[in-house]
Design an enzyme around this catalytic site. Structure first.
Site, mmCIF file in Angstrom:
data_model
loop_
_atom_site.group_PDB
_atom_site.id
_atom_site.type_symbol
_atom_site.label_atom_id
_atom_site.label_comp_id
_atom_site.label_asym_id
_atom_site.label_seq_id
_atom_site.Cartn_x
_atom_site.Cartn_y
_atom_site.Cartn_z
ATOM 1 N N LEU A 108 -0.144 5.093 2.476
ATOM 2 C CA LEU A 108 0.894 4.781 1.487
ATOM 3 C C LEU A 108 1.124 3.283 1.350
ATOM 4 C CD1 LEU A 108 3.578 7.490 2.417
ATOM 5 C CD2 LEU A 108 1.957 7.530 0.507
ATOM 6 N N GLY A 109 0.925 2.547 2.389
ATOM 7 C CA GLY A 109 1.164 1.107 2.335
ATOM 8 C C GLY A 109 1.004 0.495 3.709
ATOM 9 N N GLN A 110 1.076 -0.815 3.730
ATOM 10 C CA GLN A 110 0.896 -1.536 4.988
ATOM 11 C C GLN A 110 1.860 -2.695 5.029
ATOM 12 O OE1 GLN A 110 -3.132 -2.505 5.907
ATOM 13 N NE2 GLN A 110 -2.646 -3.575 7.812
ATOM 14 N N GLY A 111 2.575 -2.816 6.165
ATOM 15 C CA GLY A 111 3.523 -3.900 6.342
ATOM 16 C C GLY A 111 3.131 -4.781 7.491
ATOM 17 N N GLY A 112 4.050 -5.662 7.884
ATOM 18 C CA GLY A 112 3.747 -6.596 8.944
ATOM 19 C C GLY A 112 3.608 -5.930 10.302
ATOM 20 N N PHE A 113 4.146 -4.717 10.455
ATOM 21 C CA PHE A 113 4.136 -4.081 11.756
ATOM 22 C C PHE A 113 3.235 -2.849 11.821
ATOM 23 C CE2 PHE A 113 8.562 -5.883 12.610
ATOM 24 C CZ PHE A 113 8.006 -7.024 13.143
ATOM 25 N N GLY A 114 2.534 -2.520 10.770
ATOM 26 C CA GLY A 114 1.658 -1.362 10.844
ATOM 27 C C GLY A 114 1.421 -0.733 9.492
ATOM 28 N N ASP A 117 16.715 -7.621 7.384
ATOM 29 C CA ASP A 117 15.448 -7.679 6.646
ATOM 30 C C ASP A 117 15.541 -6.825 5.383
ATOM 31 O OD1 ASP A 117 12.915 -8.581 6.122
ATOM 32 O OD2 ASP A 117 11.910 -7.071 7.331
#
Length: 860
Positions: free
Chosen positions: A545-551, A666
Site C-alpha cells: 500500500l505504501g512505504q514510509g520512513g519506518f517501513g 508528526d
C-alpha cells in the site's frame, strides 16, 4: 495614746489611692479577653459590630468575611473569600444587588435577634441585607472553616438558625447542598455574577429540578442551555467523565424531605469549588498549594452536543460524528432540508407506526438519558420488571435502570417524546426505546426457524473452516520452503512465550497514569509471523500500500477473522523506529477509542520482526488524494470540510478528552487515512508523547517530524506542546483548502512558501483565490474563508497566540463564533541570498526557513 500593735493574721487594709492602679489593671486584663472584630476571631456577638477594615476569620484561618470592592467598580459589598490564597477568590456575597456607597459608615451587627447589614450605623436606616431569621435570645454569628456563615441560638445548644450555605451566590463549596428542602419548599441554586467586577445577580443560573428523575439545568435567564442528565447512582448520566477521586467524592440524595447534590473533599490542603461564570460556563476548579494557582478540573458546556435539545426529539447527538446529529433506528429527520444544512433541532419522526403490544425495544448503549422531568421512577423494580411494565403500557416510549451501581437496580420510564439524548464512546448507560417490531429486526426470538437456520449455518461454517485450514497449511508450507533462513533464526528464540515478549514491550510504559491497563485487559490480539505472511501473500509487492520512513505497509486479509481486510505495517529492521517507537504506537493506539483515530487490531513481535495490524482504509492516505491531479476531484468542498472537522475532533480528543494528554508530533497529510466514507483517521503514533494532566510543554534534544509541518519553536529549540500539533493542523488545513503542499514556492516574484503565499492573499482580501480549482464551483464561501482564517490562526509564529483545539472545533462549527485576526505565520520567510566568502569560489545559494539545519534533527 499608745498605738495598738498590728495583728499579723488580720486581712490587709488598702486606701483608695492604693486600690486604683490594681483595679485599672484588672479592667484592662478583662477587656483584652473580650472578642474584638478585626482580630483573629470567628464570631460576632450581639454587642459587637463589624465595620470596614475589620474581618471575621474562621478558626482554621481558611475563610475570611469582610467588606470588599471588586475591581474598579467603586461599590462595596460584604462577602466571604479564601484567606490564604493570593488570588482573591470570593465564594459568597451578602448584598450582591444592593451595594454600599460609603463603606466607612457601614456595619454588620446583630439587631432584633437577627444578622443585619446597615449602610450607615450612625443613622436610623433600614438594612441593605438581613438574615431574616430571629432567635428568642441574643444569637451569635460565626464563620466556619467550611466557608459557611451561621447564626446560632446559644439557648438551644448552639442550634443553627440561619446559614449562608442556604443562600449561595455563584459558588458551590464542599458540603454545600444544591437542591431542594421539600419540607420548607426552599430551593438552593447558583446564580452567576453579572460581570467579573459586578457580583450582582447575573442571567445564568444552575438549578436542580426534583420532579420526575431529578437532574440539574443551566439556564440563560429562563432558557435552558445545558442539562446534566439524571443521577444514575454513580454520576450524572450526561457527565461520563465524572469519577470519584482519592480526595473528592460526590453525593446525590433523593428523599421525601429533600433532594440535593453535594460534594466533599477529604484533604485539608486541596480546595475545590464549582462556579457559574458570568459568561455562562460551569467550571470546577481545584487549588493545589504546590502549584499555587486554580487549576481547571471540569467545565460544561464543552461541545456542540452539550447544547440543550441540539438534535430535537428522538435525535441523538454524537460529537465524534459529522454532522453531530443522527436519528436512531426506525426514525428519519422530520425536516430533511434543515437536517442537510446541519440544523437538527427539528428532531426525528417514526418511519413505522407503533403496533402495541407487538412493539419491541431497541437497546442503545452509552447514552445520556433523555430529559426526565416527566419520567416516572420506581426504585423497587429490577430491569426485567421495568421492561415488562413499559411493554404493558402503550404510552411508555422508553425505560432504563434508575441506578447502574452494583449491577443495576430501580426503574425509570418515559412517556411521550425523548429529547436531549447523546451517545458517548464510553460511559453513559443503556436505554431501551420502543420501536415497531419491524424496525428492531431480529433482536427478539423467532422460534424454531432461527434454531433450524442456526444449525444449518453451523454445519456450513464447519465445512468452510476445514477448507480454509487446509488451504492455510498449504500456504504456510510453501512459505517455509522459501524462508528457511528466517526459520533458522526463529529457532534460536529463547524459551519464553510471545505474550511475555509483548508484556516486556508494552507494560514497561509509564505506570503513573491512573487507569492504565495491561495487555490482557486491552485484549489486543497477538499474531505470529506465519499468519502475517499468509495474510499479505508473503509480503507481496502486489499487496504493497505504501512505504514510509519506518517501513512498508501491506494490504492483508486475516483468515482467522473471517477474511477481514487489514493494513499491516512491517517495520524495517534498519529503520529509525526501534523498540521505543514501537512501544509508543502499541501503548497509545490500543488505548485510544475515537472515530477519527485509526484502530489498532493487533500486533506481531517475533525476534527482529515487529508489525502492527490496523483497520484497512479503503481510500488510503489523504496525501495520495489531495495532491494528485487525477484524484483531487474526488474531494469536493463538503468532503474537504468534513475531513478538516474530523481531524480537529481527533486532535481535541488527544489533547483534552482522552485519558492521557497526547502530543502527536508528526501530524501531516500522509498520516491522515480515509475510510470508505471519507472519514479521516489520524494514524502513526510512533513519535507521540504522553503528557501529565498538569504538564503543558516539554523539551527534547531529538527533534523528529516532517519539514513543512513542524512549528518554529519545535524545529529550532526542540520545545513541543499541544500548540506544536496546532501548528501542524493549521498547515494541514491550508493544504486541504489549496490542494498544494507547504513545500516549494507559489509566488514567482516574492518566492513565498504556501504559508507566506496564503498570508499575502489573505491580507489583500483575496482568500478565495486560494481554493483548489479541483473543488469546482459548488462550495460555501463563508466556510472556505473560515477554514483559511482558522488555518492562519493555527500557524501563527508565537505558540501562545495559537488557539487550542477546543477553540478550533468551536470556530469551525459555529458561524457566529467571534474569531480574532491572525498574525504573521511562522516559516513564511522567502528566499534570501546567502553571503559567502569571496575566496570560496562558490556561487550564491538560496535557502528558506523550512530548510534550516538543526542539531539532532531527524526529519522524515
Amino acid at each position: 495614746m499608745k498605738e495598738k500593735p498590728e495583728n499579723p493574721f488580720s486581712p490587709p487594709s488598702f486606701s483608695s489611692e492604693k486600690m486604683r492602679p490594681l483595679l485599672l489593671f484588672c479592667f484592662l486584663s478583662l477587656l483584652s479577653l473580650l472578642p474584638r472584630p478585626g482580630s483573629a476571631t470567628d464570631a460576632l456577638t450581639a454587642d459587637q459590630s463589624l465595620v470596614n477594615n475589620q474581618t471575621l476569620l474562621s478558626a482554621g484561618q481558611i475563610f475570611e468575611l469582610g467588606f470588599f470592592t471588586p475591581g474598579k467598580s467603586g461599590n462595596w459589598y460584604l462577602g466571604i473569600w479564601y484567606r490564604n490564597i493570593p488570588e482573591r477568590t470570593y465564594v459568597w456575597v451578602a448584598n450582591r444587588d444592593d451595594p454600599i456607597r460609603n463603606p466607612s459608615a457601614a456595619a454588620l451587627r446583630i439587631a432584633n435577634g437577627t444578622l443585619v447589614l446597615l449602610p450607615d450605623q450612625r443613622a436610623n436606616t433600614n438594612p441593605v441585607w438581613s438574615a431574616n431569621r430571629t432567635a428568642s435570645e441574643n444569637p451569635v454569628a460565626q464563620l466556619l472553616d467550611s466557608g459557611n456563615l451561621v447564626l446560632r441560638d446559644p439557648t438551644q445548644s448552639g442550634r443553627i438558625l440561619w446559614q449562608s450555605f442556604d443562600y449561595p451566590t455563584d459558588t458551590l463549596l464542599p458540603g454545600m447542598k444544591l437542591g431542594w428542602d421539600l419540607t420548607a419548599r426552599f430551593n438552593r441554586f447558583l446564580n452567576s455574577w453579572a460581570a467579573p467586577d459586578n457580583p450582582g445577580t447575573g442571567k445564568f443560573s444552575f438549578k436542580l429540578n426534583y420532579t420526575g428523575f431529578p437532574e440539574v439545568f443551566l439556564f440563560d435567564s429562563s432558557s435552558i442551555e445545558y442539562r446534566s442528565g439524571p443521577w444514575n447512582g454513580l454520576r450524572f448520566s450526561g457527565v461520563p467523565e465524572m469519577q470519584p477521586l482519592n480526595y473528592i467524592s460526590f453525593e446525590f440524595v433523593t428523599a421525601s424531605r429533600e433532594v440535593y447534590y453535594s460534594f466533599h473533599v477529604s484533604s485539608d490542603t486541596i480546595y475545590s469549588r464549582l462556579s457559574v461564570t458570568p459568561d455562562g460556563v460551569l467550571r470546577r476548579y481545584t487549588w493545589i498549594p504546590d502549584i499555587g494557582q486554580w487549576k481547571p478540573f471540569w467545565y460544561a458546556p464543552k461541545d456542540q452536543c452539550d447544547s440543550y435539545r441540539e438534535c430535537g426529539a428522538y435525535g441523538i447527538c454524537d460529537s465524534n460524528a459529522s454532522p453531530v446529529c443522527k436519528c436512531m433506528r426506525g426514525f428519519r429527520p422530520r425536516n430533511p432540508e434543515a437536517w442537510n444544512l446541519r440544523d437538527g433541532s427539528g428532531g426525528c419522526a417514526r418511519e413505522t407506526d407503533l403496533d402495541c403490544p407487538r412493539d419491541k425495544f431497541l437497546r442503545m448503549r452509552n447514552m445520556k438519558l433523555p430529559e426526565s422531568a416527566a419520567a416516572v421512577v420506581d426504585r423497587g423494580l429490577g430491569l426485567k420488571e421495568c421492561g415488562e411494565l413499559c411493554a404493558g403500557n402503550c404510552s411508555c416510549t422508553a425505560y432504563a435502570s434508575a441506578n447502574v451501581s452494583g449491577g443495576g437496580s430501580g426503574c425509570v420510564v418515559w412517556f411521550g417524546g425523548l429529547v436531549d439524548m447523546r451517545q458517548y464512546p464510553e460511559g453513559g448507560q443503556d436505554l431501551y426505546v420502543r420501536l415497531a417490531a419491524s424496525d428492531v429486526g431480529n433482536d427478539g426470538t423467532m422460534g424454531g426457524f432461527i434454531i433450524g437456520l442456526s444449525v444449518g449455518l453451523c454445519v456450513f461454517l464447519l465445512l468452510l473452516s476445514g477448507c480454509l485450514v487446509w488451504k492455510r497449511k498449504r500456504l504456510i508450507s510453501a512459505f517455509r520452503g522459501q524462508k528457511n533462513d528466517h526459520k533458522v533464526r526463529r529457532l534460536g528464540l529463547p524459551e519464553r512465550s510471545q505474550d511475555f515478549m509483548l508484556n516486556d514491550v508494552v507494560i514497561s510504559s509509564k505506570r503513573d497514569y491512573s487507569g492504565e491497563r495491561n495487555v490482557d485487559e486491552l485484549e489486543l490480539p497477538l499474531y505470529d509471523f506465519e499468519t502475517m505472511a499468509v495474510a499479505t501473500g508473503n509480503f507481496s509487492d502486489d499487496n504493497k500500500l505504501g512505504q514510509g520512513g519506518f517501513g512498508v505497509v501491506y494490504k492483508g486479509r486475516l483468515l482467522e477473522v473471517e477474511g477481514q481486510e487489514v493494513a499491516v505495517k512491517r517495520l524495517s529492521r534498519n529503520s529509525g523506529q526501534g523498540s521505543e517507537e514501537f512501544k509508543n504506537e502499541v501503548k497509545l493506539i490500543a488505548k485510544l477509542q475515537h472515530r477519527n483515530l485509526v484502530r489498532l487490531m493487533g500486533c506481531c513481535i517475533e525476534m527482529d520482526e515487529k508489525m502492527l495490524i490496523y483497520e484497512y482504509m479503503e481510500n488510503r492516505s489523504l496525501d495520495s488524494i489531495i495532491f494528485s491531479k487525477s484524484k483531487s476531484k474526488l474531494l469536493n468542498w463538503e468532503r474537504r470540510f468534513n475531513i478538516i472537522c474530523g481531524i480537529a475532533r481527533g486532535l481535541l480528543y488527544l489533547h483534552q478528552d482522552s485519558r492521557f494528554r497526547i502530543i502527536h508530533r508528526d501530524l501531516k497529510a500522509s498520516n491522515i487515512l480515509l475510510d470508505g466514507e471519507w472519514t479521516p483517521k489520524i494514524s502513526d503514533f510512533g513519535m507521540a508523547r504522553i503528557f501529565g494532566s498538569d504538564q503543558t510543554e516539554a523539551n527534547t534534544r531529538r527533534v523528529v517530524g516532517t519539514y513543512g509541518y513542524m512549528s518554529p519553536e519545535y524545529a529550532m529549540d526542540g520545545l513541543f506542546s499541544i500548540k506544536s500539533d496546532v501548528f501542524s493542523f493549521g498547515v494541514l488545513v491550508i493544504e486541504i483548502v489549496t490542494g498544494k503542499k507547504n513545500r516549494g514556492f507559489y509566488n514567482p516574484n516574492d518566492e513565498l512558501n504556501l504559508l507566506g503565499h496564503c498570508w499575502k492573499l489573505w491580507k489583500e482580501g483575496k482568500g478565495l483565490e486560494l481554493l483548489d480549482a479541483a473543488v469546482g464551483n459548488v462550495y460555501s464561501a463563508c466556510e472556505v474563508l473560515r477554514c483559511i482564517q482558522v488555518g492562519l490562526l493555527c500557524v501563527q509564529e508565537r505558540a501562545e497566540d495559537r488557539p487550542t483545539m477546543g477553540s478550533v472545533v468551536l470556530m469551525l462549527n459555529s458561524e457566529t463564533a467571534t474569531m480574532p485576526q491572525p498574525r504573521t505565520p511562522g516559516f513564511c520567510v522567502g528566499r534570501s541570498p546567502l553571503e559567502t566568502d569571496s575566496s570560496s569560489g562558490k556561487q550564491d545559494v538560496t535557502f528558506t526557513v523550512n530548510q534550516v539545519t538543526c542539531t539532532m534533527l531527524d526529519a522524515r
